[in-house]
Design a protein around this motif. Sequence first.
Motif, PDB file in Angstrom:
ATOM      1  N   MET A 127       0.843  -1.197   0.000  1.00 32.68           N
ATOM      2  CA  MET A 127       0.000   0.000   0.000  1.00 32.68           C
ATOM      3  C   MET A 127       0.875   1.243   0.000  1.00 32.68           C
ATOM      4  SD  MET A 127      -2.909   1.192   2.753  1.00 32.68           S
ATOM      5  CE  MET A 127      -3.930  -0.217   2.347  1.00 32.68           C
ATOM      6  N   LEU A 128       0.531   2.213  -0.838  1.00 30.77           N
ATOM      7  CA  LEU A 128       1.295   3.439  -0.907  1.00 30.77           C
ATOM      8  C   LEU A 128       1.042   4.291   0.338  1.00 30.77           C
ATOM      9  CD1 LEU A 128       0.765   4.197  -4.681  1.00 30.77           C
ATOM     10  CD2 LEU A 128       2.843   3.381  -3.588  1.00 30.77           C
ATOM     11  N   LYS A 129       2.062   4.994   0.736  1.00 28.03           N
ATOM     12  CA  LYS A 129       2.081   5.684   2.030  1.00 28.03           C
ATOM     13  C   LYS A 129       1.178   6.914   2.057  1.00 28.03           C
ATOM     14  CE  LYS A 129       4.052   6.385   6.134  1.00 28.03           C
ATOM     15  NZ  LYS A 129       3.825   5.472   7.263  1.00 28.03           N
ATOM     16  N   GLU A 130       0.498   7.097   3.195  1.00 22.65           N
ATOM     17  CA  GLU A 130      -0.197   8.335   3.515  1.00 22.65           C
ATOM     18  C   GLU A 130       0.222   8.737   4.923  1.00 22.65           C
ATOM     19  OE1 GLU A 130      -4.428   8.099   2.971  1.00 22.65           O
ATOM     20  OE2 GLU A 130      -4.250   7.895   0.794  1.00 22.65           O
ATOM     21  N   ILE A 131       0.223  10.041   5.206  1.00 24.95           N
ATOM     22  CA  ILE A 131       0.510  10.511   6.552  1.00 24.95           C
ATOM     23  C   ILE A 131      -0.571  11.504   6.965  1.00 24.95           C
ATOM     24  CG2 ILE A 131       2.999  10.112   6.481  1.00 24.95           C
ATOM     25  CD1 ILE A 131       3.402  13.057   5.832  1.00 24.95           C
ATOM     26  N   PRO A 132      -0.839  11.629   8.262  1.00 27.28           N
ATOM     27  CA  PRO A 132      -1.922  12.497   8.715  1.00 27.28           C
ATOM     28  C   PRO A 132      -1.540  13.973   8.629  1.00 27.28           C
ATOM     29  CG  PRO A 132      -0.781  11.562  10.591  1.00 27.28           C
ATOM     30  CD  PRO A 132      -0.212  10.891   9.381  1.00 27.28           C
ATOM     31  N   LEU A 150      10.891   5.976   2.292  1.00 30.05           N
ATOM     32  CA  LEU A 150      11.232   4.570   2.089  1.00 30.05           C
ATOM     33  C   LEU A 150       9.973   3.705   2.105  1.00 30.05           C
ATOM     34  CD1 LEU A 150      13.309   2.311   1.790  1.00 30.05           C
ATOM     35  CD2 LEU A 150      13.581   2.323   4.284  1.00 30.05           C
ATOM     36  N   ALA A 151       9.081   3.942   3.055  1.00 29.76           N
ATOM     37  CA  ALA A 151       7.835   3.181   3.109  1.00 29.76           C
ATOM     38  C   ALA A 151       7.014   3.379   1.846  1.00 29.76           C
ATOM     39  CB  ALA A 151       7.024   3.592   4.341  1.00 29.76           C
ATOM     40  N   ASP A 152       7.031   4.590   1.317  1.00 32.32           N
ATOM     41  CA  ASP A 152       6.280   4.877   0.094  1.00 32.32           C
ATOM     42  C   ASP A 152       6.867   4.119  -1.098  1.00 32.32           C
ATOM     43  OD1 ASP A 152       4.257   6.325  -1.382  1.00 32.32           O
ATOM     44  OD2 ASP A 152       5.908   7.438  -2.266  1.00 32.32           O
ATOM     45  N   VAL A 153       8.183   4.140  -1.224  1.00 25.62           N
ATOM     46  CA  VAL A 153       8.828   3.447  -2.343  1.00 25.62           C
ATOM     47  C   VAL A 153       8.616   1.939  -2.226  1.00 25.62           C
ATOM     48  CG1 VAL A 153      11.003   3.029  -3.534  1.00 25.62           C
ATOM     49  CG2 VAL A 153      10.520   5.300  -2.617  1.00 25.62           C
ATOM     50  N   LEU A 154       8.735   1.409  -1.024  1.00 23.46           N
ATOM     51  CA  LEU A 154       8.490  -0.022  -0.835  1.00 23.46           C
ATOM     52  C   LEU A 154       7.038  -0.373  -1.153  1.00 23.46           C
ATOM     53  CD1 LEU A 154      10.541  -0.719   2.419  1.00 23.46           C
ATOM     54  CD2 LEU A 154      11.020  -1.600   0.119  1.00 23.46           C
ATOM     55  N   GLY A 155       6.116   0.524  -0.833  1.00 27.75           N
ATOM     56  CA  GLY A 155       4.716   0.303  -1.182  1.00 27.75           C
ATOM     57  C   GLY A 155       4.510   0.235  -2.680  1.00 27.75           C
ATOM     58  N   GLU A 208       3.369  -3.386  -5.168  1.00 28.86           N
ATOM     59  CA  GLU A 208       2.271  -3.476  -6.118  1.00 28.86           C
ATOM     60  C   GLU A 208       2.740  -3.515  -7.569  1.00 28.86           C
ATOM     61  OE1 GLU A 208      -0.451  -0.300  -5.347  1.00 28.86           O
ATOM     62  OE2 GLU A 208      -0.735  -0.848  -3.247  1.00 28.86           O
ATOM     63  N   ALA A 209       4.049  -3.385  -7.791  1.00 25.22           N
ATOM     64  CA  ALA A 209       4.582  -3.331  -9.157  1.00 25.22           C
ATOM     65  C   ALA A 209       4.748  -4.728  -9.747  1.00 25.22           C
ATOM     66  CB  ALA A 209       5.926  -2.602  -9.158  1.00 25.22           C
ATOM     67  N   ALA A 210       4.712  -4.782 -11.068  1.00 22.95           N
ATOM     68  CA  ALA A 210       4.957  -6.035 -11.773  1.00 22.95           C
ATOM     69  C   ALA A 210       6.456  -6.211 -11.999  1.00 22.95           C
ATOM     70  CB  ALA A 210       4.223  -6.028 -13.109  1.00 22.95           C
ATOM     71  N   ASP A 211       6.857  -7.450 -12.196  1.00 26.32           N
ATOM     72  CA  ASP A 211       8.233  -7.780 -12.605  1.00 26.32           C
ATOM     73  C   ASP A 211       9.289  -7.439 -11.552  1.00 26.32           C
ATOM     74  OD1 ASP A 211       7.238  -8.629 -15.109  1.00 26.32           O
ATOM     75  OD2 ASP A 211       7.295  -6.573 -15.860  1.00 26.32           O
ATOM     76  N   VAL A 212       8.896  -7.404 -10.288  1.00 24.92           N
ATOM     77  CA  VAL A 212       9.896  -7.230  -9.232  1.00 24.92           C
ATOM     78  C   VAL A 212      10.529  -8.595  -8.960  1.00 24.92           C
ATOM     79  CG1 VAL A 212      10.313  -6.555  -6.839  1.00 24.92           C
ATOM     80  CG2 VAL A 212       8.616  -5.324  -8.210  1.00 24.92           C
ATOM     81  N   LEU A 224      15.971  -4.013 -10.615  1.00 31.68           N
ATOM     82  CA  LEU A 224      14.622  -3.558 -10.287  1.00 31.68           C
ATOM     83  C   LEU A 224      13.949  -2.941 -11.499  1.00 31.68           C
ATOM     84  CD1 LEU A 224      15.432  -1.763  -6.922  1.00 31.68           C
ATOM     85  CD2 LEU A 224      14.420  -4.037  -7.198  1.00 31.68           C
ATOM     86  N   PRO A 225      12.630  -3.085 -11.591  1.00 34.33           N
ATOM     87  CA  PRO A 225      11.902  -2.303 -12.592  1.00 34.33           C
ATOM     88  C   PRO A 225      11.991  -0.825 -12.231  1.00 34.33           C
ATOM     89  CG  PRO A 225      10.362  -3.381 -11.117  1.00 34.33           C
ATOM     90  CD  PRO A 225      11.730  -3.906 -10.774  1.00 34.33           C
ATOM     91  N   LYS A 226      11.802   0.029 -13.200  1.00 34.11           N
ATOM     92  CA  LYS A 226      11.920   1.470 -12.959  1.00 34.11           C
ATOM     93  C   LYS A 226      10.872   1.937 -11.968  1.00 34.11           C
ATOM     94  CE  LYS A 226      12.206   5.936 -15.313  1.00 34.11           C
ATOM     95  NZ  LYS A 226      12.107   6.644 -16.618  1.00 34.11           N
ATOM     96  N   TRP A 227      11.330   2.720 -10.994  1.00 36.50           N
ATOM     97  CA  TRP A 227      10.413   3.326 -10.036  1.00 36.50           C
ATOM     98  C   TRP A 227       9.874   4.636 -10.606  1.00 36.50           C
ATOM     99  CZ3 TRP A 227      11.546   7.761  -6.694  1.00 36.50           C
ATOM    100  CH2 TRP A 227      10.500   8.043  -5.795  1.00 36.50           C
ATOM    101  N   LEU A 228       8.558   4.766 -10.654  1.00 34.14           N
ATOM    102  CA  LEU A 228       7.906   5.941 -11.236  1.00 34.14           C
ATOM    103  C   LEU A 228       8.463   6.201 -12.613  1.00 34.14           C
ATOM    104  CD1 LEU A 228       7.478   8.328  -8.177  1.00 34.14           C
ATOM    105  CD2 LEU A 228       5.911   6.655  -9.083  1.00 34.14           C
TER     106      LEU A 228
END
Length: 238
Positions: free
Chosen positions: A1-6, A169-174, A178-182, A234-238
């Motif tokens: 899951m992609l990161k959210e913060i309050p 880091l949590a956002d990138v790991l998220g 969910e990415a393909a080909d990792v 790794l597949p390309k991030w963003l």
Amino acid sequence: MLKEIPPTRESFAALDAAAERLLAGLVGLDDHGIGQPSTLPGWTRGHVLSHLARQAPALERLLEWARTGVETPQYASREARDTEIEAGAHRTAAALVADVRETAAHFRRTVARLPAPAWQATIRPFTGELCTPRRILVIRLRELELHHVDLAIGYRVDDIPAPALEIILADVLGYYAEAADVPDFTLRDGQGAVLARFGTGGPVVSGSRAAALGWLSGRTAGSGLVSTGELPVLPKWL
């Protein structure tokens, strides 16, 4: 899951501090320096700053969507986004830095004024995921910090303060979750704690959290990491 913060005082302070670090790093950057290459292929430092300046109002459009319920895209299209960045990239250092400063301040005022119900609204950033405006805080923090690194003015991933680094880091790991080909691998921090597992086998990659973020975000080729096998591609991030 992609990161959210309050939308807390601490979250807002992290955004303010990231912008202040960036602006402090730009002191003394002249017109010649602005035209020098960044670490991003095909982009000068001017392109990076133009992007940061134009990203702030683009994210505000998503906040407007959340506030009003009227769909307001972050960008009309990728072409429109790229054209906007290119148009602003060749200005003077003073003009670019002023634009980054003013748009960062405007963004923060917009965030601070967002009504409480709007923080629960569903919006869709340019990257396609459904989220709430809490994710916009992560996106802006991530962009300020990593693009500061991309400017090649002495700021490194290792210099990102721990609280901000943990969020990014949590956002990138998220994203990779969910990415393909990792490829299959396990990622551990310098103390051996598991940060993420992808698949059921593969090598164990270990290192500091900053080294992990540098690699996962494409800012390094894996410096500071050790692997029990060949370092995964790794597949390309963003």
